[in-house]
Structure formats: structure tokens, C-alpha cells
Motif scaffolding. Structure first.
Motif, PDB file in Angstrom:
ATOM      1  N   ASP A  48     -21.458  -3.888 -11.747  1.00 47.62           N
ATOM      2  CA  ASP A  48     -22.396  -4.987 -11.583  1.00 47.62           C
ATOM      3  C   ASP A  48     -23.811  -4.429 -11.673  1.00 47.62           C
ATOM      4  OD1 ASP A  48     -22.931  -3.784  -9.065  1.00 47.62           O
ATOM      5  OD2 ASP A  48     -21.339  -4.949  -8.135  1.00 47.62           O
TER       6      ASP A  48
ATOM      7  N   GLU B 157     -13.489  -3.365 -12.760  1.00 45.23           N
ATOM      8  CA  GLU B 157     -13.769  -4.792 -12.768  1.00 45.23           C
ATOM      9  C   GLU B 157     -15.261  -5.023 -12.980  1.00 45.23           C
ATOM     10  OE1 GLU B 157     -12.291  -6.474  -9.196  1.00 45.23           O
ATOM     11  OE2 GLU B 157     -10.181  -6.108  -9.691  1.00 45.23           O
ATOM     12  N   GLU B 158     -15.598  -6.237 -13.417  1.00 43.24           N
ATOM     13  CA  GLU B 158     -16.980  -6.536 -13.780  1.00 43.24           C
ATOM     14  C   GLU B 158     -17.558  -7.635 -12.892  1.00 43.24           C
ATOM     15  OE1 GLU B 158     -17.233  -6.420 -18.465  1.00 43.24           O
ATOM     16  OE2 GLU B 158     -15.336  -7.313 -17.815  1.00 43.24           O
TER      17      GLU B 158
ATOM     18  N   SER C 126     -17.179  -2.446  -8.295  1.00 41.51           N
ATOM     19  CA  SER C 126     -17.157  -3.123  -9.591  1.00 41.51           C
ATOM     20  C   SER C 126     -18.384  -2.733 -10.410  1.00 41.51           C
ATOM     21  CB  SER C 126     -17.132  -4.642  -9.404  1.00 41.51           C
ATOM     22  OG  SER C 126     -16.012  -5.047  -8.656  1.00 41.51           O
TER      23      SER C 126
ATOM     24  N   ALA D 139     -14.371   2.840  -9.668  1.00 45.62           N
ATOM     25  CA  ALA D 139     -13.418   1.723  -9.754  1.00 45.62           C
ATOM     26  C   ALA D 139     -12.273   1.938  -8.776  1.00 45.62           C
ATOM     27  CB  ALA D 139     -12.895   1.593 -11.182  1.00 45.62           C
TER      28      ALA D 139
END
Length: 831
Positions: free
Chosen positions: A726, A507-508, A724, A719
Motif C-alpha cells: 500500500d 496483497e495490495e 500489504s 507479505a
């Protein structure tokens, strides 16, 4: 067997470092005192640290040139805010406010609960703050709406500030039509249950109230917000729970984070010193390198002191993320120290200290140079990041790596030479008095343990190293067996499959709530908000940047209303010109021509002055306007942001979409692409450096392979560990490149330089020479960051998680995968 050994640069470097080692060994005091004096001078830059602090969240954790910042400037210039007609919907920033959410396990819409909420509302409005001998209440500081009245909450206005009125009102959700017009209740009521067959509210579990301030006097506003926080913290209700935050809470809580890890520094350095001392301790009272281990830690500390102080003198901003840098630099410095100590122990004991140091530098300096250079370059490339926090961390980390390298070559090398002089005179490691090499007759065994030392292998003239012996006699032969290689290959396939799968789930973006400490009241507020108010998202502005024929019914479809409303995460649209058309129909006005439209518009705006803020117009032209799109939280923040922007870009009319939250959402749009580009460039630079300095192109490719492999593993498994992609983890992925090079380069370089002929023998010798230092360096780095796992900050726990994966996977490649894979190819051969 193919020949691919190239030492056009490596050989001259080795000769240079041998000469440098002999020079330092001959004049150790100069090279010992110079770094101390330089550190004392540069370290005084820490007096400026308070002036260099730059912990503004927007400045450091959002893209410097993000699209939303350009959009915000346009909104502010085109639709200036009216201080006498406040509208939270039309704010170009988050505004200045205090807010709280009141929750009940079953139903908050009871007379008893509502009365408690109304009492709390009274307390907030009557709360007084003192500043410059003046007293201020909410009425003195509030954002004003029509006729100078303070901003108030819709749900309380509907109830007319009387809990008993609830029985007289049928609340409808999500919109309520009453005497104040159409009111969006989804901002006020959470976890709503409706009656079957209609939109009438049956029950609700949460109510949210907000108190907006004008914010023109920041000192007074901040004081009011702090008193608001104190009031909320001390509020105790019978049956309802209260969670709260303010517009400044995240910033204030973020600034508390560095103080939370101060004690971790001392714990980390104590653990690291203990570990290095144990690793450098020998049963022999002369050959023990305990002081060298302690000085290795000191050398790293001096590097941090000098690099940070220098950058503070140069005016570089000091961001909170930089606070994690010393933990990492400690591991890098200790790793190089172990390499130097290992090479020192492989020199001839009877040689003079300058000659031993020359030989040590000849074996270690090139390898250390490669790893330090690639580490520094990887970090300095992070300075190109669009995120200020990454830029600052990369700059400080890169400078620290450079100083760490210089101090290890000079300061640590000089002490190694002085320690060598003690060994040459067969002096005790602690009391420095001369002691016998063998137990004198008549002496007890206790005397032999404490006061005898100086033995070495007479056959080789070198010190005995039990760690190297373990790798040479046991571990090396084990991993070079045929069945072990097959098993290692299968383990690697499983590792790679897990990493690739994890990358597909990555995820971002950085959740802003993660910037606060775990026990912060903000976390409780955000959790409550997600639980009860997660259905509806932002009400996004859509600016029409050009003149447009709003009076033409046929032309309105060019504003792409349908395109926006067809998006799955868009709930509804609202616009001033739709309200104007409705007004015209109710008053039988014909506004189908430009002249009629513009002539009747002033009367409409006089009756509805809030819409003035949606128009930029003159008497004969509407230059720009805006309407609003209400979103739902049915898509990710990235999908919502990019989807709305795409809809605006594809429209034939020049449109612009904006919401204050987009300032932070911009990171979702750039974080993956930028991280991938940075990593690829860093890998390319690392490969170039390796090709120049490692005398074997094929083995350089193996180093590059190891780096890419570790990157895939770290990205995938982080992950799976709940991390995430970032700005925080992006920093660590850059670090990943440097540490991957460290582990693989030492083994590959030793493999290339081995005089053995058979690949298995070369692998065993490489492990014997570099396996011990690599293992010790990895363990010291893990110990250096281990205490961060106990941190109450997401930032530092993320740093620990990713660093742990980097070290474990890097060590796995350096001591298992690379030695095995190198034996599959016989092209890496020294001539």
C-alpha cells in the motif's frame, strides 16, 4: 586478470574532498557555527506547521488523478442530488451520517432486544446540540425523503417502531416485500439464519441503523456527530453490544495519530544517543569519541529541523506519514557519522588536525556522497507518485537526506577537527585538561583508568580499533573460507526462494480502517461489520452516458445486463426502466415506441419521484440514465473494481461504473504498477550514479544486484509478515533502495580501493575498513525505529516492520553475501 578500474570522476572528487577537509580542519568554527545559524533560521518554519497540515484521507491516500474521481464528477454533473428526496443509494459521496451496529450472541430479533434498540433510536432522535444560541435535533438536520420526512431505517419502519409487531411479521431475507415496497434487509440484518425451504428469517445476530444528515451546515453537523459518538460511547445495554462510527470518525481518528508517537521521538533519540556514545567510547581517555557521537546525533536533528522548516516555508503540505521520516533520517545520519569516525581513526595520529580531516574526507567522503546521492534521488523519485502521502513523505525525506549530508560534511567534520585538536594536545575527553600518555610513577591504578590516555600503535601511527580488528582477524577470514562460501551460497538460495514465494502472496491496497489507532472505537465497528455484514458489497451505479432506445425490448441487451449479472460477484441488477416497464404492464400501457415511452414517463416519475434522480432528460430525449448493480464480497476489491470497469468498457453502449468507495479502491488498480516502475527507475538511477562514482563497473553491478536482491527479500518477507503493498509500504520499498545502496556500496567501494591482490584478502580488508561502521549504522537504524513497534498505529508499525526487514537484509548482504560473492570474481581490480 581483467582491468576495469575507472576513476575519471572518483579521483577528482577524492582530491576535492581532501582539499575541503583541509579547509574545514583549518577553520572549524566557521563550519560549526554556520549550520547552527542556518538551522535556527530555517527551523522557525515549524511555526507554520499547523497551517501546512494536510491530513485529508481522500486527498493523501487516494490517487490524485484516479479514474473514480473523474467518474464522480460526471455523476455529480449529470445526476445532481435532490435535497428534498434523499437516497443513500444515489449519493456520489459517502454522505454525512452516524451509524451503529447492535449485536447479540444468539438472536437480536427478540422483543426485549428490539425494545432496547428502539429506546436507543429515540435517544438519538431526541439528542439536542447547541450552536449559536440555537438548539438542533435530528429532525432539524436530517436528510429528508418524500414530503419532508426524515430518513429512517427500514427495519424499524417495518416494525412500525413497535417491538411486539415482530410476532405479526414474517421477515424475508435478503429482500422484504411490504407496504413500503421492496426493501433490501441485507443492509439492516446481519448473520441471518433462515427457515428451511423458504426465505423467512429465523434469527439474526446483528442490526445496523443509520442516521443521515443533510450536511449543509458542516459546523452543526459535526457537532451533532460528536454528540452522537459520545452518546454511543456512554451507552450500556444488558444483553446487547453496540459499536458505532460516523462519516467523520475516520478523519478525526486519523488526525489523532501523530500525537500518539510524540513521546516515541524522545525515547528514540535517547536510545540512539546512548548507542552512539557507547560505540564511540574508548578505554583511552584521549581517543574516546563520545562527544563526536553526540554531535553526530545533533547533526541529524539539525538536518531534520532545517529541511522540514525550509519546506514548510515553501508551503509544502505536511502529511502525517512525514512524522516517520526523522526515525529513518536518524539512521542515515548516524551511519555516515560512523563511517567518518572509522576513517578518522585510520589516519596518522601525529598529523595535524587539518591533515587528518583531509585524509578522513579522502577515504570517507566519496562513499558517503554515493550513498547520500542515491538515497536522495530514490526519495525524490517518490515525488512522482500519484498518492499525496507518498509525495509528501518523499519530498521531506529527500530534503532531509540532502541536509544530513551537508551537515555531516560541514558541521560534524568541523567538530571532528576540534576534537582532533583536543587529541593533538593530549587532553581528556571530558574535562579537556592535559593528561599523561602513560601512568606516572607512584600513581594508583584508578588514576590510570581515569586520567591517562593518548596511546596509539607506534608501528602504524594510527589508533587501535577493536571492531576493525575483529573483522580483520576473525570474521573476515571466517567468511572467506571455501566451506563457508558454500554454506553462504546455500543460505542465499533459501533466502531468495523465501522472498520469491512471499512476493507471490503479496496483497495490495490500504484498508482504510488501518488509518485509525488500534484502540479506536472505529476498529471495533469495522470488525463487527466484517463479522456480520460481509456477504453483500456495494450497490454500484452504472451510468448510460448516451441516448438509448429504452423502449425497445430488443435493444436492452446492448446495456450488458447479462454481462454484469454473469460476474461471479454480482448478485442482482435494478433499473428505473424495468420498474417503468412493470408499471406499464400493470396499467396496460403501450410504451414500445419512443413517443409513447416519453409521453407516459412523466406520470410514472410523478408516482415514483425517486427515479427522477436516475434520469437526465428533456421532453424529447433521455440524454443519460443510470441503473444499479448489487455486488457480493466474493472477490477482492481490486477484482471487483477492474471487473466492473472491464464489463462497462466492453459494452457497445458507453457506460460508466461508480461507487463512492471506488475513490479508495483506485489505489488497488495503480499501486503495484506504480511501485514497480518507481523501483525500476530508482534502481536504474542508482546504477548510473554508482557507475559514475565507484571506480569499477563490475562492482557497480554487484551493488545493483544487492539492491534488487534486498528488494525481493523485503517485498516477499513483508507479505509473510502480514504487510500489504500500500502507500505506506511503497514508501518503505523506495527507502529500501537507499539503504541497500548504503550497505553494499561501503563494502564494494572498500573492496575496489583495496591494494591487495587476492580476492579473499581484498574482502577481508574491505570488511576490516567498512564492516564496523556498517554494523554500527545498521544497529543504530534498528534502534531508531524499534520504538515504532510499540506504536498503536498500523502506519508506524508497518514502517517498523519494513524498515526492520530492510536493515536486516541489507546488513546480511553487506556483511555476508556481497563480500563472499565478490571473491568469486577476480575482475574487480585496482590498477
Amino acid at each position: 586478470m581483467a582491468r576495469c578500474y575507472t576513476d575519471c570522476l572518483e579521483r577528482p572528487l577524492r582530491i576535492f574532498f581532501c582539499a575541503l577537509g583541509r579547509l574545514i580542519g583549518s577553520h572549524p568554527w566557521w563550519f560549526l557555527t554556520a549550520p547552527l545559524m542556518l538551522s535556527a533560521g530555517l527551523g522557525s518554519g515549524f511555526y507554520l506547521v499547523q497551517n501546512r497540515l494536510s491530513n485529508d484521507i481522500e486527498e493523501q491516500f487516494t490517487p490524485v488523478s484516479g479514474a473514480a474521481k473523474t467518474e464522480r464528477r460526471y455523476i455529480q454533473d449529470t445526476f445532481p442530488e435532490d435535497g428534498s428526496m434523499f437516497s443513500s443509494l444515489r449519493l456520489s459521496t459517502a454522505g454525512t451520517y452516524g451509524t451503529f451496529i447492535v449485536t447479540h450472541e444468539r438472536d437480536i430479533l427478540t422483543a426485549e432486544s428490539l425494545q432496547e434498540i428502539l429506546d436507543l433510536d429515540v435517544h438519538v432522535r431526541n439528542m439536542s446540540v447547541e450552536m449559536d444560541n440555537q438548539t438542533f435535533q435530528y429532525a432539524d438536520l436530517c436528510a429528508q425523503v418524500a414530503r419532508g420526512a426524515c430518513y429512517s431505517n427500514d427495519i424499524l419502519k417495518i416494525l412500525n417502531y413497535n417491538a411486539r409487531n415482530l410476532e405479526l411479521i414474517n421477515l424475508t431475507f435478503p429482500w422484504y416485500d411490504g407496504r413500503f415496497g421492496r426493501v433490501p434487509l441485507y443492509n439492516s440484518l446481519g448473520s441471518v439464519s433462515l427457515n428451511k425451504g423458504n426465505w423467512v428469517v429465523q434469527s439474526a445476530e446483528a442490526i445496523q441503523l443509520s442516521y443521515f444528515l443533510l450536511g449543509d451546515n458542516k459546523m452543526v453537523s459535526d457537532r451533532w456527530l460528536k454528540d452522537f459518538m459520545a452518546l454511543m460511547s456512554n451507552t450500556s445495554m444488558k444483553k446487547i453490544k453496540v459499536s458505532h462510527t460516523t462519516s467523520m470518525s475516520m478523519q478525526w481518528e486519523f488526525e489523532k495519530t501523530p500525537a500518539s508517537i510524540v513521546q516515541l521521538f524522545s525515547i528514540t533519540y535517547a536510545i540512539t544517543i546512548l548507542f552512539t556514545v557507547l560505540c564511540c567510547w574508548r578505554l583511552d581517555n584521549v581517543r574516546s569519541e563520545i562527544w563526536v557521537g553526540g554531535v553526530g546525533v545533533l547533526s541529524t536533528g539539525l538536518a531534520v529541523l532545517s529541511s522540514f522548516g525550509m519546506l514548510l516555508f515553501l508551503g509544502c503540505p505536511f502529511v502525517m506519514t512525514v512524522a516517520s521520516c526523522p526515525f529513518m533520517i536518524l539512521g542515515i545520519g548516524i551511519d555516515d557519522m560512523f563511517i567518518m569516525v572509522s576513517c578518522w581513526q585510520r589516519t596518522r595520529v601525529m598529523d595535524s588536525p587539518p591533515d587528518r580531516l583531509a585524509s578522513t574526507y579522502g577515504m570517507a567522503a566519496v562513499s558517503i556522497t554515493i550513498t547520500s546521492l542515491t538515497d536522495a534521488l530514490a526519495f525524490f523519485m517518490g515525488c512522482c507518485s500519484p498518492l499525496g502521502s507518498v509525495r509528501s513523505f518523499s519530498l521531506y525525506a529527500g530534503a532531509a537526506v540532502v541536509f544530513c549530508y551537508l551537515y555531516n560534511i560541514t558541521f560534524l567534520g568541523a567538530f571532528l577537527a576540534l576534537n582532533g585538536q583536543r587529541e593533538a594536545e593530549n587532553r581528556h575527553w571530558l574535562i579537556c585538561s592535559k593528561i599523561p600518555e602513560e601512568l606516572p610513577p607512584g600513581r594508583s591504578g584508578a588514576f590510570g583508568v581515569c586520567c591517562v590516555g593518548g596511546s596509539y600503535d607506534r608501528a602504524t601511527g594510527k589508533e587501535a580499533d577493536p571492531v576493525s580488528r575483529f573483522f580483520e582477524k576473525f570474521y573476515g577470514p571466517f567468511v572467506t573460507q571455501a566451506w563457508t562460501k558454500g554454506l553462504v551460497s546455500m543460505v542465499y538460495v533459501g533466502y531468495l526462494a523465501g522472498g520469491i514465494y512471499g512476493c507471490s502472496t503479496l496483497e495490495e491496497g490500504l484498508d482504510v480502517s488501518h488509518l485509525a489507532l488500534d484502540d479506536s472505537y472505529i476498529i471495533r465497528y469495522y470488525n463487527t461489520q466484517r463479522q456480520h455484514f460481509s456477504e453483500y458489497g456495494q450497490n454500484v451505479m452504472v451510468a448510460v452516458k448516451q441516448p438509448f432506445p429504452y423502449w425497445s425490448q430488443e435493444a436492452q441487451h446492448f446495456l450488458c445486463f447479462v454481462d454484469f449479472e454473469n460476474l461471479s460477484y454480482v448478485n442482482s441488477t435494478s433499473a428505473w426502466f424495468l420498474s417503468f416497464k412493470l408499471y406499464a404492464n400493470e396499467t396496460n400501457l403501450n410504451v414500445s415506441s419512443k413517443e409513447a415511452f416519453l409521453s407516459h414517463l412523466p406520470n410514472f416519475l410523478k408516482l415514483n419521484p425517486i427515479f427522477r434522480q436516475d434520469l437526465n432528460y428533456s421532453m424529447d430525449e433521455i440524454h443519460a440514465s443510470r441503473f444499479f448493480v448489487q455486488t457480493l464480497n466474493t472477490a477482492t476489491k481490486k477484482e471487483t473494481l477492474l471487473g466492473l470497469r472491464r464489463a462497462a468498457e466492453h459494452c457497445m453502449v458507453e457506460l460508466l461504473v461508480y461507487h463512492p468507495a471506488f475513490i479508495y479502491y483506485d489505489q488497488y488498480a495503480i499501486i503495484t504498477d506504480h511501485t514497480v516502475k518507481t523501483v525500476l527507475v530508482a534502481v536504474a538511477v542508482m546504477l548510473l550514479v554508482s557507475l559514475i562514482l565507484i571506480p569499477n563497473p563490475v562492482c557497480c553491478l554487484w551493488v545493483a544486484f544487492a539492491v534488487c536482491s534486498v528488494l525481493v527479500g523485503v517485498a516477499g518477507f513483508m507479505a509473510l509478515w502480514g504487510v500489504s503493498l500500500d502507500s505506506i509500504s511503497a514508501i518503505n520499498l523506495v527507502i529500501c533502495i537507499g539503504f541497500s545502496v548504503d550497505f553494499s556500496t561501503h563494502i564494494s567501494y572498500s573492496f575496489v580501493c583495496s591494494a591487495k591482490c587476492a580476492p579473499n584478502d581484498k574482502a577481508v580488508e574491505a570488511l576490516a575498513q567498512s564492516g564496523g561502521p556498517v554494523l554500527q549504522g545498521a544497529l543504530s537504524t534498528i534502534l531508531g525505529v524499534l520504538v515504532l513497534s510499540a506504536s498503536g498505529s498500523y502506519i508506524f508499525r508497518t514502517f517498523f516492520k519494513v524498515m526492520f526487514l530492510v536493515i536486516v537484509f541489507g546488513l546480511l548482504h553487506g556483511l555476508l553475501f556481497i563480500p563472499v560473492f565478490l571473491t568469486f570474481f577476480t575482475a574487480c581490480r585496482k590498477l
